[in-house]
Scaffold this motif. Sequence first.
Motif, PDB file in Angstrom:
ATOM      1  N   THR A  65       9.720  -1.944  -5.135  1.00  0.00           N
ATOM      2  CA  THR A  65       8.292  -2.150  -6.032  1.00  0.00           C
ATOM      3  C   THR A  65       8.818  -1.397  -7.123  1.00  0.00           C
ATOM      4  O   THR A  65       9.221  -0.592  -7.393  1.00  0.00           O
ATOM      5  CB  THR A  65       7.220  -1.473  -5.304  1.00  0.00           C
ATOM      6  OG1 THR A  65       7.172  -2.093  -4.105  1.00  0.00           O
ATOM      7  CG2 THR A  65       6.099  -1.832  -5.963  1.00  0.00           C
ATOM      8  N   LYS A  96       2.108  -8.552   2.716  1.00  0.00           N
ATOM      9  CA  LYS A  96       0.345  -8.494   2.598  1.00  0.00           C
ATOM     10  C   LYS A  96       0.118  -7.129   3.224  1.00  0.00           C
ATOM     11  O   LYS A  96      -0.971  -6.604   2.677  1.00  0.00           O
ATOM     12  CB  LYS A  96      -0.054  -9.599   3.578  1.00  0.00           C
ATOM     13  CG  LYS A  96      -1.517 -10.078   3.658  1.00  0.00           C
ATOM     14  CD  LYS A  96      -1.956 -11.048   4.401  1.00  0.00           C
ATOM     15  CE  LYS A  96      -3.492 -11.268   4.130  1.00  0.00           C
ATOM     16  NZ  LYS A  96      -3.876 -12.494   5.137  1.00  0.00           N
ATOM     17  N   LYS A  98      -3.676  -0.428  -2.766  1.00  0.00           N
ATOM     18  CA  LYS A  98      -4.012  -1.033  -4.058  1.00  0.00           C
ATOM     19  C   LYS A  98      -3.007  -0.649  -5.109  1.00  0.00           C
ATOM     20  O   LYS A  98      -2.748  -1.629  -5.902  1.00  0.00           O
ATOM     21  CB  LYS A  98      -5.410  -0.406  -4.598  1.00  0.00           C
ATOM     22  CG  LYS A  98      -6.053  -1.248  -5.620  1.00  0.00           C
ATOM     23  CD  LYS A  98      -7.487  -0.555  -5.918  1.00  0.00           C
ATOM     24  CE  LYS A  98      -8.169  -1.402  -6.787  1.00  0.00           C
ATOM     25  NZ  LYS A  98      -9.604  -1.010  -6.894  1.00  0.00           N
ATOM     26  N   ASN A 115       7.280  -6.836  -6.192  1.00  0.00           N
ATOM     27  CA  ASN A 115       7.426  -6.481  -5.257  1.00  0.00           C
ATOM     28  C   ASN A 115       8.567  -7.363  -4.383  1.00  0.00           C
ATOM     29  O   ASN A 115       8.357  -8.479  -4.028  1.00  0.00           O
ATOM     30  CB  ASN A 115       6.266  -6.585  -4.028  1.00  0.00           C
ATOM     31  CG  ASN A 115       5.419  -5.374  -4.301  1.00  0.00           C
ATOM     32  OD1 ASN A 115       5.716  -4.352  -4.005  1.00  0.00           O
ATOM     33  ND2 ASN A 115       4.272  -5.833  -5.032  1.00  0.00           N
ATOM     34  N   LYS A 126       0.577  -4.694   0.317  1.00  0.00           N
ATOM     35  CA  LYS A 126      -0.517  -5.001  -0.699  1.00  0.00           C
ATOM     36  C   LYS A 126      -1.890  -4.490  -0.463  1.00  0.00           C
ATOM     37  O   LYS A 126      -2.667  -4.457  -1.284  1.00  0.00           O
ATOM     38  CB  LYS A 126      -0.343  -6.364  -1.205  1.00  0.00           C
ATOM     39  CG  LYS A 126       1.048  -6.577  -2.032  1.00  0.00           C
ATOM     40  CD  LYS A 126       1.109  -8.083  -2.568  1.00  0.00           C
ATOM     41  CE  LYS A 126       2.230  -8.241  -3.361  1.00  0.00           C
ATOM     42  NZ  LYS A 126       2.284  -9.810  -4.088  1.00  0.00           N
ATOM     43  N   PHE A 161       0.275  -0.780  -4.640  1.00  0.00           N
ATOM     44  CA  PHE A 161       1.449  -2.029  -4.462  1.00  0.00           C
ATOM     45  C   PHE A 161       0.643  -3.108  -4.677  1.00  0.00           C
ATOM     46  O   PHE A 161       1.454  -4.056  -5.236  1.00  0.00           O
ATOM     47  CB  PHE A 161       1.916  -1.769  -2.985  1.00  0.00           C
ATOM     48  CG  PHE A 161       2.533  -0.500  -2.761  1.00  0.00           C
ATOM     49  CD1 PHE A 161       4.042  -0.496  -3.078  1.00  0.00           C
ATOM     50  CD2 PHE A 161       2.180   0.772  -2.379  1.00  0.00           C
ATOM     51  CE1 PHE A 161       4.868   0.509  -2.881  1.00  0.00           C
ATOM     52  CE2 PHE A 161       2.953   1.907  -2.255  1.00  0.00           C
ATOM     53  CZ  PHE A 161       4.302   1.744  -2.406  1.00  0.00           C
ATOM     54  N   SER A 162      -0.663  -3.403  -4.811  1.00  0.00           N
ATOM     55  CA  SER A 162      -0.934  -4.832  -5.069  1.00  0.00           C
ATOM     56  C   SER A 162      -1.152  -5.075  -6.706  1.00  0.00           C
ATOM     57  O   SER A 162      -0.943  -6.024  -7.102  1.00  0.00           O
ATOM     58  CB  SER A 162      -2.439  -5.123  -4.504  1.00  0.00           C
ATOM     59  OG  SER A 162      -3.266  -4.044  -5.034  1.00  0.00           O
TER      60      SER A 162
END
Length: 121
Positions: free
Chosen positions: A88, A33, A39, A47, A36, A41-42
Motif C-alpha cells: 500500500t 475488501k 479507513k 493497494n 479497505k 487503507f481505503s
Amino acid sequence: MRILDGVIADRGSKYAVAGGPCASEDAAKAFIKELKKNKKFSKATHNTWGLLLEGAPIKNDDGEAGAGMVILRMLEREGLQNHIVVVTRWFGGKHLGGDRFRHVQEAVRIYLQDLNENGGP
C-alpha cells in the motif's frame, strides 16, 4: 491478516505491506475488501498486490504500473504460493520515479522476513 504499517517513507510517500493465506482470485478480492475496511487503507493511493496460485499468477497494479509484477517475482523467488501480498502506498506529492519499485521490493522483503521470523503462512 498480517499488516506491517509505516515500513517505508520517502519524499512524503508512505508504505505499508499486508498479506495472508489466499487460495483464489475471489479470495484475493475479499482480502482487499477486508483490508479497505480499515479507513486508512481505503484512502490509500495504491493497494498493489500479487498472488501465486497453482498454474496462474494473479496481480493488480491499482494504478502503480508494474508494481504487481515486482511482487509476483519476489513471491516466485520465495516459492510462496497461495499467499497474497499487498503493498500500500499513500502518495506524498512528489514523484518517486524508479525508486517506487525499489520501495515495493523492500516492502515485500520486510513482509517475507517478518513472515519467516514470526510464523509462516
